[in-house]
Design a protein around this motif. Sequence first.
Motif, mmCIF file in Angstrom:
data_model
loop_
_atom_site.group_PDB
_atom_site.id
_atom_site.type_symbol
_atom_site.label_atom_id
_atom_site.label_comp_id
_atom_site.label_asym_id
_atom_site.label_seq_id
_atom_site.Cartn_x
_atom_site.Cartn_y
_atom_site.Cartn_z
ATOM 1 N N GLU A 47 16.964 -6.896 -41.888
ATOM 2 C CA GLU A 47 17.206 -5.632 -42.576
ATOM 3 C C GLU A 47 18.418 -5.704 -43.513
ATOM 4 O OE1 GLU A 47 17.389 -2.366 -39.836
ATOM 5 O OE2 GLU A 47 15.204 -2.245 -39.866
ATOM 6 N N GLY A 48 18.973 -6.917 -43.687
ATOM 7 C CA GLY A 48 20.077 -7.095 -44.609
ATOM 8 C C GLY A 48 21.447 -6.851 -44.001
ATOM 9 N N LYS A 49 21.524 -6.726 -42.695
ATOM 10 C CA LYS A 49 22.801 -6.500 -42.017
ATOM 11 C C LYS A 49 23.469 -7.848 -41.743
ATOM 12 C CE LYS A 49 21.805 -2.103 -41.279
ATOM 13 N NZ LYS A 49 22.400 -1.071 -42.053
ATOM 14 N N GLN A 50 24.794 -7.847 -41.695
ATOM 15 C CA GLN A 50 25.525 -9.033 -41.272
ATOM 16 C C GLN A 50 25.733 -8.919 -39.775
ATOM 17 O OE1 GLN A 50 29.087 -9.694 -43.453
ATOM 18 N NE2 GLN A 50 28.001 -10.197 -45.331
ATOM 19 N N CYS A 51 25.173 -9.853 -39.027
ATOM 20 C CA CYS A 51 25.179 -9.763 -37.576
ATOM 21 C C CYS A 51 25.487 -11.127 -36.985
ATOM 22 C CB CYS A 51 23.813 -9.265 -37.105
ATOM 23 S SG CYS A 51 23.765 -8.840 -35.372
ATOM 24 N N GLU A 65 28.922 0.998 -29.775
ATOM 25 C CA GLU A 65 30.110 0.522 -30.478
ATOM 26 C C GLU A 65 31.321 0.461 -29.547
ATOM 27 O OE1 GLU A 65 32.821 1.605 -34.391
ATOM 28 O OE2 GLU A 65 30.913 2.644 -34.084
ATOM 29 N N LEU A 87 18.128 -7.417 -37.110
ATOM 30 C CA LEU A 87 19.169 -6.789 -37.922
ATOM 31 C C LEU A 87 19.428 -7.580 -39.202
ATOM 32 C CD1 LEU A 87 21.545 -5.724 -35.037
ATOM 33 C CD2 LEU A 87 20.186 -4.207 -36.480
ATOM 34 N N GLU A 88 19.406 -8.903 -39.113
ATOM 35 C CA GLU A 88 19.591 -9.725 -40.309
ATOM 36 C C GLU A 88 18.429 -9.548 -41.288
ATOM 37 O OE1 GLU A 88 20.239 -13.640 -38.694
ATOM 38 O OE2 GLU A 88 22.425 -13.345 -38.687
ATOM 39 N N LEU A 96 28.283 -6.379 -35.808
ATOM 40 C CA LEU A 96 27.329 -5.878 -36.795
ATOM 41 C C LEU A 96 28.111 -5.209 -37.908
ATOM 42 C CD1 LEU A 96 24.470 -5.123 -37.758
ATOM 43 C CD2 LEU A 96 24.599 -3.130 -36.261
ATOM 44 N N ASP A 97 28.024 -5.774 -39.104
ATOM 45 C CA ASP A 97 28.738 -5.243 -40.273
ATOM 46 C C ASP A 97 30.214 -4.984 -39.963
ATOM 47 O OD1 ASP A 97 26.441 -5.417 -41.827
ATOM 48 O OD2 ASP A 97 25.840 -3.356 -41.412
ATOM 49 N N ASN A 124 24.326 8.087 -34.816
ATOM 50 C CA ASN A 124 25.700 7.945 -35.272
ATOM 51 C C ASN A 124 26.686 8.785 -34.491
ATOM 52 O OD1 ASN A 124 25.013 6.085 -37.238
ATOM 53 N ND2 ASN A 124 24.524 7.671 -38.716
ATOM 54 N N HIS A 166 13.887 0.826 -35.173
ATOM 55 C CA HIS A 166 15.260 1.146 -34.809
ATOM 56 C C HIS A 166 15.539 2.601 -35.113
ATOM 57 C CE1 HIS A 166 16.725 1.331 -38.951
ATOM 58 N NE2 HIS A 166 15.882 0.364 -39.172
#
Length: 80
Positions: A37-41, A78, A34-35, A51-52, A7, A3
């Motif tokens: 990698e510890g992201k909330q998705c 986004e 994404l999950e 995503l987060d 930004n 990834h």
Amino acid sequence: MFHHFFNAKRKIVIELNERYFDKNSLMRAVVQHLESEGKQCEMIDVNTLILDGKKYYVHETNVAATYCPPVQRAVLTEIN
């Protein structure tokens, strides 16, 4: 999957190691990555995920290469 975060343009590009031929499979793979990698998705529909806490529109692109198969990417943009 690799990834890259862009930004300044509020985009995330995920380069996929496998090919996905339907949008549901692609979205599940993106969410799973994404999950991991510890992201909330969370997938909202086949074009949208959260995503987060931010909403993203997801579309796919293919990048052609000369001596190897094309690379499939998921581009998250986004949404305000």
